[in-house]
Design an enzyme around this catalytic site. Sequence first.
Site, PDB file in Angstrom:
ATOM      1  N   GLY B  14      38.110  22.266  45.700  1.00  0.00           N
ATOM      2  CA  GLY B  14      38.841  23.509  45.449  1.00  0.00           C
ATOM      3  C   GLY B  14      39.155  24.212  46.753  1.00  0.00           C
ATOM      4  O   GLY B  14      38.294  24.334  47.619  1.00  0.00           O
ATOM      5  N   ALA B  15      40.416  24.639  46.900  1.00  0.00           N
ATOM      6  CA  ALA B  15      40.844  25.273  48.155  1.00  0.00           C
ATOM      7  C   ALA B  15      41.379  26.673  47.919  1.00  0.00           C
ATOM      8  O   ALA B  15      42.326  27.107  48.548  1.00  0.00           O
ATOM      9  CB  ALA B  15      41.891  24.398  48.843  1.00  0.00           C
ATOM     10  N   GLY B  16      40.748  27.400  46.997  1.00  0.00           N
ATOM     11  CA  GLY B  16      41.046  28.816  46.864  1.00  0.00           C
ATOM     12  C   GLY B  16      40.198  29.602  47.851  1.00  0.00           C
ATOM     13  O   GLY B  16      39.679  29.050  48.826  1.00  0.00           O
ATOM     14  N   GLY B  17      40.036  30.882  47.600  1.00  0.00           N
ATOM     15  CA  GLY B  17      39.328  31.755  48.542  1.00  0.00           C
ATOM     16  C   GLY B  17      37.907  31.299  48.839  1.00  0.00           C
ATOM     17  O   GLY B  17      37.506  31.220  50.005  1.00  0.00           O
ATOM     18  N   GLY B  19      36.394  28.306  48.283  1.00  0.00           N
ATOM     19  CA  GLY B  19      36.324  26.968  48.880  1.00  0.00           C
ATOM     20  C   GLY B  19      36.711  26.997  50.344  1.00  0.00           C
ATOM     21  O   GLY B  19      36.052  26.382  51.193  1.00  0.00           O
ATOM     22  N   PHE B 119      40.059  52.630  42.928  1.00  0.00           N
ATOM     23  CA  PHE B 119      40.230  51.592  41.905  1.00  0.00           C
ATOM     24  C   PHE B 119      39.264  51.918  40.772  1.00  0.00           C
ATOM     25  O   PHE B 119      38.183  52.437  41.011  1.00  0.00           O
ATOM     26  CB  PHE B 119      39.925  50.216  42.510  1.00  0.00           C
ATOM     27  CG  PHE B 119      40.604  49.081  41.793  1.00  0.00           C
ATOM     28  CD1 PHE B 119      41.831  48.612  42.223  1.00  0.00           C
ATOM     29  CD2 PHE B 119      40.021  48.501  40.668  1.00  0.00           C
ATOM     30  CE1 PHE B 119      42.467  47.582  41.563  1.00  0.00           C
ATOM     31  CE2 PHE B 119      40.658  47.466  39.999  1.00  0.00           C
ATOM     32  CZ  PHE B 119      41.881  47.001  40.444  1.00  0.00           C
ATOM     33  N   ASP B 221      37.617  22.401  36.249  1.00  0.00           N
ATOM     34  CA  ASP B 221      37.229  21.036  36.615  1.00  0.00           C
ATOM     35  C   ASP B 221      35.775  20.951  37.082  1.00  0.00           C
ATOM     36  O   ASP B 221      35.056  20.026  36.709  1.00  0.00           O
ATOM     37  CB  ASP B 221      38.173  20.484  37.691  1.00  0.00           C
ATOM     38  CG  ASP B 221      39.620  20.423  37.209  1.00  0.00           C
ATOM     39  OD1 ASP B 221      39.838  20.482  35.982  1.00  0.00           O
ATOM     40  OD2 ASP B 221      40.528  20.334  38.044  1.00  0.00           O
ATOM     41  N   GLN B 240      36.669  38.238  30.551  1.00  0.00           N
ATOM     42  CA  GLN B 240      37.356  39.529  30.582  1.00  0.00           C
ATOM     43  C   GLN B 240      38.772  39.362  30.033  1.00  0.00           C
ATOM     44  O   GLN B 240      39.475  38.434  30.430  1.00  0.00           O
ATOM     45  CB  GLN B 240      37.408  39.998  32.033  1.00  0.00           C
ATOM     46  CG  GLN B 240      37.744  41.438  32.231  1.00  0.00           C
ATOM     47  CD  GLN B 240      37.563  41.818  33.701  1.00  0.00           C
ATOM     48  OE1 GLN B 240      38.214  41.270  34.574  1.00  0.00           O
ATOM     49  NE2 GLN B 240      36.659  42.735  33.963  1.00  0.00           N
ATOM     50  N   HIS B 242      42.592  41.326  28.923  1.00  0.00           N
ATOM     51  CA  HIS B 242      43.505  42.444  29.123  1.00  0.00           C
ATOM     52  C   HIS B 242      44.224  42.660  27.790  1.00  0.00           C
ATOM     53  O   HIS B 242      44.600  41.681  27.149  1.00  0.00           O
ATOM     54  CB  HIS B 242      44.496  42.064  30.233  1.00  0.00           C
ATOM     55  CG  HIS B 242      45.329  43.199  30.706  1.00  0.00           C
ATOM     56  ND1 HIS B 242      46.332  43.732  29.949  1.00  0.00           N
ATOM     57  CD2 HIS B 242      45.306  43.908  31.860  1.00  0.00           C
ATOM     58  CE1 HIS B 242      46.898  44.729  30.622  1.00  0.00           C
ATOM     59  NE2 HIS B 242      46.290  44.847  31.780  1.00  0.00           N
ATOM     60  N   LEU B 252      51.087  39.500  32.193  1.00  0.00           N
ATOM     61  CA  LEU B 252      50.625  40.833  31.813  1.00  0.00           C
ATOM     62  C   LEU B 252      51.753  41.854  31.749  1.00  0.00           C
ATOM     63  O   LEU B 252      52.677  41.846  32.559  1.00  0.00           O
ATOM     64  CB  LEU B 252      49.574  41.328  32.805  1.00  0.00           C
ATOM     65  CG  LEU B 252      48.214  40.642  32.767  1.00  0.00           C
ATOM     66  CD1 LEU B 252      47.249  41.348  33.707  1.00  0.00           C
ATOM     67  CD2 LEU B 252      47.646  40.600  31.358  1.00  0.00           C
ATOM     68  N   THR B 254      51.917  45.786  32.170  1.00  0.00           N
ATOM     69  CA  THR B 254      51.032  46.814  32.693  1.00  0.00           C
ATOM     70  C   THR B 254      50.692  47.866  31.638  1.00  0.00           C
ATOM     71  O   THR B 254      51.501  48.186  30.766  1.00  0.00           O
ATOM     72  CB  THR B 254      51.652  47.518  33.921  1.00  0.00           C
ATOM     73  OG1 THR B 254      50.938  48.728  34.164  1.00  0.00           O
ATOM     74  CG2 THR B 254      53.101  47.855  33.694  1.00  0.00           C
ATOM     75  N   GLU B 255      49.457  48.398  31.755  1.00  0.00           N
ATOM     76  CA  GLU B 255      49.035  49.431  30.815  1.00  0.00           C
ATOM     77  C   GLU B 255      49.838  50.713  31.010  1.00  0.00           C
ATOM     78  O   GLU B 255      49.836  51.597  30.163  1.00  0.00           O
ATOM     79  CB  GLU B 255      47.535  49.676  30.974  1.00  0.00           C
ATOM     80  CG  GLU B 255      46.769  48.413  30.605  1.00  0.00           C
ATOM     81  CD  GLU B 255      45.266  48.576  30.634  1.00  0.00           C
ATOM     82  OE1 GLU B 255      44.717  49.106  29.660  1.00  0.00           O
ATOM     83  OE2 GLU B 255      44.660  48.168  31.637  1.00  0.00           O
ATOM     84  N   ARG B 286      40.671  50.530  27.258  1.00  0.00           N
ATOM     85  CA  ARG B 286      41.083  49.140  27.130  1.00  0.00           C
ATOM     86  C   ARG B 286      40.345  48.407  26.001  1.00  0.00           C
ATOM     87  O   ARG B 286      40.963  47.712  25.206  1.00  0.00           O
ATOM     88  CB  ARG B 286      40.793  48.463  28.461  1.00  0.00           C
ATOM     89  CG  ARG B 286      41.484  47.181  28.699  1.00  0.00           C
ATOM     90  CD  ARG B 286      41.036  46.588  30.006  1.00  0.00           C
ATOM     91  NE  ARG B 286      42.000  46.847  31.067  1.00  0.00           N
ATOM     92  CZ  ARG B 286      42.074  46.118  32.176  1.00  0.00           C
ATOM     93  NH1 ARG B 286      41.230  45.126  32.373  1.00  0.00           N
ATOM     94  NH2 ARG B 286      42.973  46.387  33.094  1.00  0.00           N
ATOM     95  N   HIS B 353      41.544  36.849  31.149  1.00  0.00           N
ATOM     96  CA  HIS B 353      41.888  37.082  32.546  1.00  0.00           C
ATOM     97  C   HIS B 353      40.856  36.505  33.514  1.00  0.00           C
ATOM     98  O   HIS B 353      41.213  35.858  34.485  1.00  0.00           O
ATOM     99  CB  HIS B 353      42.036  38.582  32.766  1.00  0.00           C
ATOM    100  CG  HIS B 353      42.465  38.971  34.138  1.00  0.00           C
ATOM    101  ND1 HIS B 353      43.625  38.490  34.703  1.00  0.00           N
ATOM    102  CD2 HIS B 353      41.902  39.784  35.055  1.00  0.00           C
ATOM    103  CE1 HIS B 353      43.749  38.998  35.924  1.00  0.00           C
ATOM    104  NE2 HIS B 353      42.706  39.765  36.158  1.00  0.00           N
ATOM    105  N   GLU B 387      34.817  31.920  41.257  1.00  0.00           N
ATOM    106  CA  GLU B 387      34.854  32.147  39.807  1.00  0.00           C
ATOM    107  C   GLU B 387      34.141  31.050  39.024  1.00  0.00           C
ATOM    108  O   GLU B 387      33.615  31.302  37.943  1.00  0.00           O
ATOM    109  CB  GLU B 387      36.301  32.306  39.312  1.00  0.00           C
ATOM    110  CG  GLU B 387      36.383  32.817  37.872  1.00  0.00           C
ATOM    111  CD  GLU B 387      37.785  33.216  37.443  1.00  0.00           C
ATOM    112  OE1 GLU B 387      38.636  33.475  38.308  1.00  0.00           O
ATOM    113  OE2 GLU B 387      38.024  33.279  36.221  1.00  0.00           O
ATOM    114  N   ARG B 398      33.125  42.238  34.869  1.00  0.00           N
ATOM    115  CA  ARG B 398      33.343  42.304  36.309  1.00  0.00           C
ATOM    116  C   ARG B 398      33.984  43.631  36.706  1.00  0.00           C
ATOM    117  O   ARG B 398      34.919  44.095  36.076  1.00  0.00           O
ATOM    118  CB  ARG B 398      34.261  41.154  36.731  1.00  0.00           C
ATOM    119  CG  ARG B 398      34.618  41.132  38.195  1.00  0.00           C
ATOM    120  CD  ARG B 398      35.556  39.982  38.496  1.00  0.00           C
ATOM    121  NE  ARG B 398      36.823  40.107  37.779  1.00  0.00           N
ATOM    122  CZ  ARG B 398      37.878  40.772  38.245  1.00  0.00           C
ATOM    123  NH1 ARG B 398      37.834  41.359  39.422  1.00  0.00           N
ATOM    124  NH2 ARG B 398      38.984  40.851  37.537  1.00  0.00           N
TER     125      ARG B 398
END
Lengths: 77, 586
Positions: B14-17, B19, B119, B221, B240, B242, B252, B254-255, B286, B353, B387, B398
């Site tokens: 995996g090469a996301g954040g 990895g 946030f 995977d 989680q 939405h 999505l 938006t709310e 929500r 989500h 994740e 989360r």
Amino acid sequence: MSEVDRIRWQCRRGLLELDLVLSAFVERHFDRLDARQVELFKELLEQPDNDLLDLVMGRTELADPRCKPVLELLRAG
Amino acid sequence: MALARREFDAVVVGAGGSGMRAALELAEANLRVAVLSKVFPTRSHTVAAQGGVAASLGNVAEDNWHWHMYDTVKGSDYLGDQDAIEFMCRTAPEVVYELEHFGMPFDRTPDGRIYQRPFGGHMQNYGRNPVERACAAADRTGHAMLHTLYQRNVRAGTQFFVEWIALDLLRDAEGEVLGVVAMEIETGEVLIFQAHATLLATGGAGRIFASSTNAFINTGDGLGMVARAGLPLQDMEFFQFHPTGVYGAGVLITEGVRGEGGFLLNKNGERFMERYAPTAKDLASRDVVSRAMATEIKEGRGAGKDADHILLKLDHLGAEVIHKRLPGIRDIAIKFSNVDPVKDPIPVVPTAHYMMGGIPTNYHGQVVVPDGRGGDQVVRGLYAAGECACVSVHGANRLGCNSLLDLLVFGRAAGRRVISDLREEPHKPLPSDAADRPLARLARLETQKAGESVAEVSAEMRRVMQTHCGVFRFPDSLAEGVKKILTVAERAQRTGIQDKSKVFNTARVEALEVDNLIEVALATMISAEARKESRGAHDRSDYPKRDDANWMKHTLWYKEGNRLAYKPVKAKPLTVEPFEPKTRVY
């Protein structure tokens, strides 16, 4: 090897919106593209995900007009 | 069949954040590190993260990690492990500044420091008042993070294997993980990647649901590989959701649409939120809105031929208001639901989500299993981050901006742990049957007669999960869902493909991905049916309250016999006093 198979995999992206738009485009339009349009589509696929999505959603325009006809097809879905 | 073999110190899947953050740590320590990714690294799903990274820098208003920790523990509904949460919140400023030094283009304050914005859920003084804690790069934080980490990895000599899918873990008789078997998508070539350390960073598995914001690549995977290796998956009932994703697409809405006066209708054209929340109506929180939508659908008042969605009406606002106050919404609705919201309501549905559960790890990123004496035992050679891992810092729900933080903190921690665990010794000999499982999976796909359609099986799985294990869960529906998902899992063992070619065979890849998704779906449904309480994102109609006496514990699901076990929450932080469970009020 089949070009469309390779391109179909290139349409797997980090953004769901692009997955949806690109996979639908390949299924609907790919067979009707000429060789030049295929090359232009491949060039578009080189764009980073967020830039490509902005282009597809019409939020931005390409500086280079060559890809415009293929981009219009993508925008039309 | 003898497979070709390559040796590395570490292999990262995996090469996301997470990895890439882990790989960077390893490559900069001059280890030989291979990163396997199904897609080009900067096209990983981290690219979709817009919100920011939570860190108590205090650049805009006073803040500290104790307050961040409190918000995270409370957000987790007291299912998060407080040792890991303390570790994450304390480390947050350090990993953010480090990323800044790597070249991450954070937004700036006028005097040049990292700008921070408020946030939801980020508070000062233990929940007293909102605080600016989110560090962002415009609305492209995840994108900027991926590009920063990728450049840095290239410089450090990380070896990327792009368009490779990992198939299964290699384990020896002692249970030590010795690497992975993977397939190159372009050629169909299958190869053994042998390594002292295997680090899973394969992201979420939201694609088990019919409506999900997750990209198509998010097929769990790493979770499938772990389940097939006989290791448990933890807290998989916690996803989680939405309230308003476009029906049939997952994109999505938006709310803010409801904030501007849009409201929800059932199939009878009734504005049903008036019944559930007479005062706040469509602006209720929500979870109240999601629950009401799910109840309308469950009771047969959903719209459409399958009565399975809700309508979001905004035509009464007029084209001008929609255009001015809700830019982009009309384009999204037209593009993804074929509906012009100036004229017609947008079909929407609660949409999955983020996956809080995953591969159980400690806060060093080591994968752990119960030791049989109430504690944890490390699985040698195996690590997980991001994740796909359940550390658990998110517990039952989360906190916003903690997912990008999780990637950085635990990607780095796992990388560091791999380095300290590394022994100066040759690679162990592989057992002769080490690659049997993945080869058998591939062989079955080659020879399956009258196979089930991959597309049909996966569509049925998504439908069952959405209907029976969605945002609000009903006991009768869950029980039925368990039966149905077991049937789908049976069918998934008989999937077949028409196209047997080796080159860029996406049908084969999708069949292999369904093998992984189905394990996640089983874990989620079975864990959810068993948890007789409501906590965080797991919301049951028959047990509306949190039950700390009986359920303040982590679920462990094992593929073998769909067995469940439980283990205690780590309620003791590393250095500070524990936060005792309280009723969660926002």
